[in-house]
Design a protein around this motif. Structure first.
Motif, PDB file in Angstrom:
ATOM      1  N   LEU A   1       9.027  64.090 -50.484  1.00  0.00           N
ATOM      2  CA  LEU A   1      10.209  64.915 -50.219  1.00  0.00           C
ATOM      3  C   LEU A   1       9.872  66.078 -49.310  1.00  0.00           C
ATOM      4  CD1 LEU A   1      11.880  64.957 -53.735  1.00  0.00           C
ATOM      5  CD2 LEU A   1      12.831  63.980 -51.652  1.00  0.00           C
TER       6      LEU A   1
ATOM      7  N   ILE B   1      18.832  59.245 -49.988  1.00  0.00           N
ATOM      8  CA  ILE B   1      17.484  59.628 -50.396  1.00  0.00           C
ATOM      9  C   ILE B   1      16.984  58.628 -51.434  1.00  0.00           C
ATOM     10  CG2 ILE B   1      16.040  61.503 -51.251  1.00  0.00           C
ATOM     11  CD1 ILE B   1      17.760  62.079 -48.625  1.00  0.00           C
TER      12      ILE B   1
ATOM     13  N   PHE C   1      15.695  67.082 -52.268  1.00  0.00           N
ATOM     14  CA  PHE C   1      15.642  66.913 -50.819  1.00  0.00           C
ATOM     15  C   PHE C   1      16.579  67.909 -50.134  1.00  0.00           C
ATOM     16  CE2 PHE C   1      17.319  65.312 -46.854  1.00  0.00           C
ATOM     17  CZ  PHE C   1      16.179  64.947 -46.166  1.00  0.00           C
TER      18      PHE C   1
ATOM     19  N   ARG D   1      15.642  70.847 -47.525  1.00  0.00           N
ATOM     20  CA  ARG D   1      16.240  70.805 -46.188  1.00  0.00           C
ATOM     21  C   ARG D   1      16.993  72.107 -45.907  1.00  0.00           C
ATOM     22  NH1 ARG D   1      15.034  69.602 -41.898  1.00  0.00           N
ATOM     23  NH2 ARG D   1      16.640  69.201 -40.407  1.00  0.00           N
TER      24      ARG D   1
ATOM     25  N   SER E   1      11.590  66.251 -45.583  1.00  0.00           N
ATOM     26  CA  SER E   1      12.710  67.188 -45.462  1.00  0.00           C
ATOM     27  C   SER E   1      12.432  68.189 -44.368  1.00  0.00           C
ATOM     28  CB  SER E   1      12.976  67.895 -46.779  1.00  0.00           C
ATOM     29  OG  SER E   1      11.884  68.704 -47.155  1.00  0.00           O
TER      30      SER E   1
END
Length: 158
Positions: free
Chosen positions: A154, A145, A27, A31, A158
């Motif tokens: 995910l 998460i 994640f 991100r 994200s």
């Protein structure tokens, strides 16, 4: 990681050998890729009671670092490569909660503490601590998460 601290948003992931820690790392990598941020991976080596020589402790920490590097490469290597992100891996000795609290308290660039929650039973000691007693005292958000998220989930979240 180029530039001075504060140039990029850094997502701090505390990692161990659990599946939920790998999900949290995936994640954070996604991100960071989307926000042009950075990922810092923290592994905490608890002090070994039987270790009386610094060289032995150093060897244990180096072994942990190599294991974490291999885990990072296998978990998020493709994501990192595609985004051009080189994660920073930090190995610290001590009790996990104080080590994480100390690291977060000394860094202005940490945008979030990213923790993986076990998909069943207790979410884990780090999640329990940082969403409990310390939740309102931290200088950054905590991202929890769920360990059961799929790769598609995910990517979407994200």
């Amino acid at each position: 990681m180029g530039g001075a601290p504060g140039d990029k948003r850094t997502y701090l992931v505390v990692i161990d050998d659990s599946d939920e820690a790998r999900v949290a790392l995936q994640f954070a990598a996604r991100r960071a890729a989307k926000t042009k941020g950075a990922v810092e991976v923290l592994a905490v080596v608890e002090p070994q009671d039987f270790v009386q020589w610094g060289g032995v402790q150093a060897a244990i920490e180096e072994e942990q670092r190599l294991r974490i590097e291999a885990s990072v490469a296998s978990s998020v290597g493709e994501i990192m490569d595609a985004a051009g992100i080189q994660p920073t891996i930090v190995v610290r000795q001590g009790e996990p909660v104080p080590v994480v609290r100390s690291l977060i308290g000394t860094r202005q660039d940490i945008a979030a503490l990213v923790l993986g929650a076990a998909p069943s039973g207790s979410p884990g000691p780090m999640v329990a601590h940082f969403t409990g007693n310390d939740a309102g005292k931290l200088p950054c958000p905590v991202m929890i998460i769920p360990g059961a998220l799929s790769a598609a989930d995910l990517e979407r979240l994200s």
